[in-house]
Design a protein around this motif. Structure first.
Motif, PDB file in Angstrom:
ATOM      1  N   MET A  91       0.794  -1.060   0.020  1.00  0.00           N
ATOM      2  CA  MET A  91      -0.090  -0.036   0.026  1.00  0.00           C
ATOM      3  C   MET A  91       1.045   1.393  -0.070  1.00  0.00           C
ATOM      4  O   MET A  91       1.830   1.488   0.788  1.00  0.00           O
ATOM      5  CB  MET A  91      -0.916   0.028   1.207  1.00  0.00           C
ATOM      6  CG  MET A  91      -1.914   1.120   1.219  1.00  0.00           C
ATOM      7  SD  MET A  91      -3.174   1.045   2.740  1.00  0.00           S
ATOM      8  CE  MET A  91      -2.209   1.243   3.922  1.00  0.00           C
ATOM      9  N   GLN A  92       0.649   2.232  -1.094  1.00  0.00           N
ATOM     10  CA  GLN A  92       1.473   3.443  -0.914  1.00  0.00           C
ATOM     11  C   GLN A  92       0.903   4.553  -0.085  1.00  0.00           C
ATOM     12  O   GLN A  92      -0.354   3.908   0.365  1.00  0.00           O
ATOM     13  CB  GLN A  92       1.442   3.962  -2.258  1.00  0.00           C
ATOM     14  CG  GLN A  92       2.151   3.094  -3.220  1.00  0.00           C
ATOM     15  CD  GLN A  92       2.272   3.441  -4.710  1.00  0.00           C
ATOM     16  OE1 GLN A  92       2.269   4.655  -4.987  1.00  0.00           O
ATOM     17  NE2 GLN A  92       2.432   2.687  -5.624  1.00  0.00           N
ATOM     18  N   LYS A  93       1.547   5.603  -0.032  1.00  0.00           N
ATOM     19  CA  LYS A  93       0.791   6.604   1.270  1.00  0.00           C
ATOM     20  C   LYS A  93      -0.083   7.581   0.577  1.00  0.00           C
ATOM     21  O   LYS A  93      -0.267   8.609   1.286  1.00  0.00           O
ATOM     22  CB  LYS A  93       2.063   7.028   1.855  1.00  0.00           C
ATOM     23  CG  LYS A  93       3.099   6.260   2.488  1.00  0.00           C
ATOM     24  CD  LYS A  93       3.312   6.822   3.919  1.00  0.00           C
ATOM     25  CE  LYS A  93       4.515   5.960   4.558  1.00  0.00           C
ATOM     26  NZ  LYS A  93       4.008   4.614   4.594  1.00  0.00           N
ATOM     27  N   GLU A  94      -0.460   7.282  -0.762  1.00  0.00           N
ATOM     28  CA  GLU A  94      -1.495   8.446  -1.109  1.00  0.00           C
ATOM     29  C   GLU A  94      -2.936   8.181  -0.668  1.00  0.00           C
ATOM     30  O   GLU A  94      -3.874   7.911  -1.616  1.00  0.00           O
ATOM     31  CB  GLU A  94      -1.351   8.570  -2.771  1.00  0.00           C
ATOM     32  CG  GLU A  94      -0.047   8.833  -3.426  1.00  0.00           C
ATOM     33  CD  GLU A  94       0.132   9.962  -2.962  1.00  0.00           C
ATOM     34  OE1 GLU A  94      -0.617  11.108  -2.728  1.00  0.00           O
ATOM     35  OE2 GLU A  94       1.490  10.570  -2.627  1.00  0.00           O
ATOM     36  N   ILE A  95      -3.325   8.444   0.700  1.00  0.00           N
ATOM     37  CA  ILE A  95      -4.311   8.115   1.339  1.00  0.00           C
ATOM     38  C   ILE A  95      -5.394   9.423   1.118  1.00  0.00           C
ATOM     39  O   ILE A  95      -4.724  10.520   1.407  1.00  0.00           O
ATOM     40  CB  ILE A  95      -4.141   7.697   2.697  1.00  0.00           C
ATOM     41  CG1 ILE A  95      -3.670   6.317   2.810  1.00  0.00           C
ATOM     42  CG2 ILE A  95      -5.526   7.629   3.328  1.00  0.00           C
ATOM     43  CD1 ILE A  95      -4.061   5.295   2.106  1.00  0.00           C
ATOM     44  N   MET A  96      -6.344   9.103   0.725  1.00  0.00           N
ATOM     45  CA  MET A  96      -7.419  10.600   0.882  1.00  0.00           C
ATOM     46  C   MET A  96      -8.975  10.178   1.311  1.00  0.00           C
ATOM     47  O   MET A  96      -9.324   9.052   0.883  1.00  0.00           O
ATOM     48  CB  MET A  96      -7.607  11.005  -0.778  1.00  0.00           C
ATOM     49  CG  MET A  96      -8.125  12.215  -0.767  1.00  0.00           C
ATOM     50  SD  MET A  96      -8.506  12.992  -2.568  1.00  0.00           S
ATOM     51  CE  MET A  96     -10.029  12.426  -2.837  1.00  0.00           C
ATOM     52  N   LEU A  97      -9.281  10.905   2.181  1.00  0.00           N
ATOM     53  CA  LEU A  97     -10.506  10.647   2.649  1.00  0.00           C
ATOM     54  C   LEU A  97     -11.742  11.774   1.947  1.00  0.00           C
ATOM     55  O   LEU A  97     -11.114  12.953   2.159  1.00  0.00           O
ATOM     56  CB  LEU A  97     -10.554  10.786   4.305  1.00  0.00           C
ATOM     57  CG  LEU A  97     -11.769  10.584   4.934  1.00  0.00           C
ATOM     58  CD1 LEU A  97     -11.686   9.542   6.008  1.00  0.00           C
ATOM     59  CD2 LEU A  97     -12.558  11.881   5.391  1.00  0.00           C
ATOM     60  N   ARG A  98     -12.916  11.351   1.658  1.00  0.00           N
ATOM     61  CA  ARG A  98     -13.610  12.318   0.998  1.00  0.00           C
ATOM     62  C   ARG A  98     -15.084  11.682   1.337  1.00  0.00           C
ATOM     63  O   ARG A  98     -15.101  10.670   1.580  1.00  0.00           O
ATOM     64  CB  ARG A  98     -13.374  12.353  -0.442  1.00  0.00           C
ATOM     65  CG  ARG A  98     -13.616  11.142  -1.191  1.00  0.00           C
ATOM     66  CD  ARG A  98     -13.522  11.233  -2.760  1.00  0.00           C
ATOM     67  NE  ARG A  98     -13.636  10.454  -3.466  1.00  0.00           N
ATOM     68  CZ  ARG A  98     -14.455   9.475  -3.888  1.00  0.00           C
ATOM     69  NH1 ARG A  98     -15.613   9.903  -3.240  1.00  0.00           N
ATOM     70  NH2 ARG A  98     -14.562   8.288  -4.373  1.00  0.00           N
ATOM     71  N   ALA A  99     -16.008  12.478   0.855  1.00  0.00           N
ATOM     72  CA  ALA A  99     -17.535  12.087   1.157  1.00  0.00           C
ATOM     73  C   ALA A  99     -17.878  11.163   0.305  1.00  0.00           C
ATOM     74  O   ALA A  99     -17.256  11.013  -1.017  1.00  0.00           O
ATOM     75  CB  ALA A  99     -18.553  13.357   0.897  1.00  0.00           C
ATOM     76  N   MET A 100     -18.651  10.105   0.804  1.00  0.00           N
ATOM     77  CA  MET A 100     -18.937   8.909  -0.292  1.00  0.00           C
ATOM     78  C   MET A 100     -20.128   9.595  -1.271  1.00  0.00           C
ATOM     79  O   MET A 100     -20.885  10.247  -0.898  1.00  0.00           O
ATOM     80  CB  MET A 100     -19.801   7.998   0.585  1.00  0.00           C
ATOM     81  CG  MET A 100     -19.943   6.766  -0.051  1.00  0.00           C
ATOM     82  SD  MET A 100     -21.067   5.268   0.535  1.00  0.00           S
ATOM     83  CE  MET A 100     -19.596   4.654   1.901  1.00  0.00           C
ATOM     84  N   ARG A 101     -20.117   9.161  -2.607  1.00  0.00           N
ATOM     85  CA  ARG A 101     -20.846   9.409  -3.505  1.00  0.00           C
ATOM     86  C   ARG A 101     -21.810   8.196  -4.199  1.00  0.00           C
ATOM     87  O   ARG A 101     -21.196   7.178  -4.045  1.00  0.00           O
ATOM     88  CB  ARG A 101     -20.158  10.104  -4.723  1.00  0.00           C
ATOM     89  CG  ARG A 101     -19.067  11.107  -4.193  1.00  0.00           C
ATOM     90  CD  ARG A 101     -18.500  11.851  -5.581  1.00  0.00           C
ATOM     91  NE  ARG A 101     -17.893  10.945  -6.477  1.00  0.00           N
ATOM     92  CZ  ARG A 101     -16.615  11.173  -6.449  1.00  0.00           C
ATOM     93  NH1 ARG A 101     -15.897  12.151  -5.949  1.00  0.00           N
ATOM     94  NH2 ARG A 101     -15.806  10.449  -7.253  1.00  0.00           N
ATOM     95  N   GLN A 126      -5.984  -3.427   5.986  1.00  0.00           N
ATOM     96  CA  GLN A 126      -6.314  -3.418   7.618  1.00  0.00           C
ATOM     97  C   GLN A 126      -4.897  -3.203   8.418  1.00  0.00           C
ATOM     98  O   GLN A 126      -4.048  -3.566   7.825  1.00  0.00           O
ATOM     99  CB  GLN A 126      -7.071  -4.658   7.898  1.00  0.00           C
ATOM    100  CG  GLN A 126      -8.344  -4.730   7.260  1.00  0.00           C
ATOM    101  CD  GLN A 126      -9.288  -5.875   7.574  1.00  0.00           C
ATOM    102  OE1 GLN A 126      -8.928  -6.791   8.340  1.00  0.00           O
ATOM    103  NE2 GLN A 126     -10.415  -6.073   7.060  1.00  0.00           N
ATOM    104  N   ARG A 127      -5.297  -2.754   9.509  1.00  0.00           N
ATOM    105  CA  ARG A 127      -4.173  -2.510  10.596  1.00  0.00           C
ATOM    106  C   ARG A 127      -3.121  -1.421  10.315  1.00  0.00           C
ATOM    107  O   ARG A 127      -2.085  -1.618  10.500  1.00  0.00           O
ATOM    108  CB  ARG A 127      -3.516  -3.878  10.837  1.00  0.00           C
ATOM    109  CG  ARG A 127      -3.198  -4.019  12.124  1.00  0.00           C
ATOM    110  CD  ARG A 127      -4.189  -3.876  13.220  1.00  0.00           C
ATOM    111  NE  ARG A 127      -3.881  -3.696  14.638  1.00  0.00           N
ATOM    112  CZ  ARG A 127      -3.763  -4.920  15.530  1.00  0.00           C
ATOM    113  NH1 ARG A 127      -4.003  -5.962  15.412  1.00  0.00           N
ATOM    114  NH2 ARG A 127      -3.445  -4.519  16.729  1.00  0.00           N
ATOM    115  N   ARG A 128      -3.668  -0.307   9.402  1.00  0.00           N
ATOM    116  CA  ARG A 128      -2.632   0.549   9.145  1.00  0.00           C
ATOM    117  C   ARG A 128      -3.166   1.951   9.201  1.00  0.00           C
ATOM    118  O   ARG A 128      -2.997   2.881   8.787  1.00  0.00           O
ATOM    119  CB  ARG A 128      -2.312   0.549   7.514  1.00  0.00           C
ATOM    120  CG  ARG A 128      -1.704  -0.672   6.993  1.00  0.00           C
ATOM    121  CD  ARG A 128      -1.461  -0.782   5.659  1.00  0.00           C
ATOM    122  NE  ARG A 128      -0.431  -1.775   5.160  1.00  0.00           N
ATOM    123  CZ  ARG A 128      -0.596  -2.869   4.710  1.00  0.00           C
ATOM    124  NH1 ARG A 128      -2.019  -3.015   3.978  1.00  0.00           N
ATOM    125  NH2 ARG A 128       0.162  -3.580   4.237  1.00  0.00           N
TER     126      ARG A 128
END
Ligand SMILES: CC(C)(COP(=O)(O)OP(=O)(O)OC[C@H]1O[C@@H](n2cnc3c(N)ncnc32)[C@H](O)[C@@H]1OP(=O)(O)O)[C@@H](O)C(=O)NCCC(=O)NCCS
Length: 148
Positions: free
Chosen positions: A1-11, A80-82
Motif C-alpha cells: 500500500m502506498q501513502k497516497e491516502i485520501m478521505l472524502r465524502a461517499m458518492r 487493514q491494521r494501518r
C-alpha cells in the motif's frame, strides 16, 4: 500500500466498489439499497478512503439529535491494521460533533475482535448486549462513547 491516502465524502458512483467490499467483508452484507437510501438522507455521514484513487475503506453513520449511530465501517483486508479504520472513525466523530452530537454508539458482533479492538482503542465502552441483533441470530455488543 502506498501513502497516497485520501478521505472524502461517499458518492453514489462509489457504490459499485463499496458494495463489492461489503460483500467480501461481512457474513451478512447490507443490501445495496441500504447504501443507496442512506446516501439520500441529510442526517447521514458517509466517507470513503482512497489509496491512489482506489477505494479501500468506507464508513457510514447517522446523526439523530445529539446521538451519532455508527452503522458501518470497513477496510479492505489487504489494507487493514494501518490506521485507516481509525481515520474513518475519527472523521465521522468530528463531523457529528460539528452537527451537535455529544454521544456515539454502535452495534458490533461479539466475536469481531478487530472491530471491538478499534472501538476500544478509540475510547468506546461496552454498554450492554443486544440479544439476536443480527439477522442470523447473533448477539451484538452495544458500545458507546461521549464525544465531548
Ligand atoms: C474493524 C476494521 C474496520 C478495522 O480497520 P483497520 O483499518 O484495520 O483498523 P486500524 O488499523 O485503524 O486499527 C486501529 C486500532 O484498532 C485495533 N485493531 C484493529 N484491528 C485489530 C485486530 N485485528 N485485532 C485487535 N485489535 C485490532 C487496534 O487497537 C488498532 O490500533 P493499533 O494497530 O495501533 O494496535 C477492519 O478490521 C474491518 O474492516 N473489518 C471487517 C469489517 C468489520 O467488521 N467492520 C466493523 C463492523 S462493526
Amino acid at each position: 500500500m502506498q501513502k497516497e491516502i485520501m478521505l472524502r465524502a461517499m458518492r453514489f458512483d462509489d457504490l459499485d466498489k463499496v458494495y463489492e467490499i461489503e460483500r467480501c467483508l461481512f457474513p451478512n452484507p447490507w443490501p445495496r439499497y441500504f447504501f443507496e437510501e442512506d446516501l439520500q438522507f441529510s442526517n447521514t455521514i458517509a466517507f470513503v478512503v482512497e489509496n491512489n484513487g482506489e477505494i479501500i475503506g468506507y464508513s457510514l453513520g447517522s446523526c439523530a439529535d445529539i446521538r451519532l449511530h455508527i452503522t458501518n465501517i470497513a477496510v479492505v483486508a489487504g489494507c487493514q491494521r494501518r490506521g485507516i479504520g481509525q481515520i474513518l472513525l475519527r472523521e465521522m466523530e468530528s463531523v457529528a460533533i460539528e452537527r451537535g452530537c455529544t454521544f456515539a454508539y454502535l452495534e458490533v458482533r461479539m466475536n469481531n475482535t478487530a472491530a471491538i479492538g478499534m472501538y476500544k482503542n478509540a475510547g468506546y465502552d461496552i454498554l450492554h448486549v443486544s440479544k439476536r441483533y443480527y439477522i442470523d441470530g447473533d448477539d451484538a455488543y452495544v458500545m458507546h462513547k461521549e464525544l465531548i
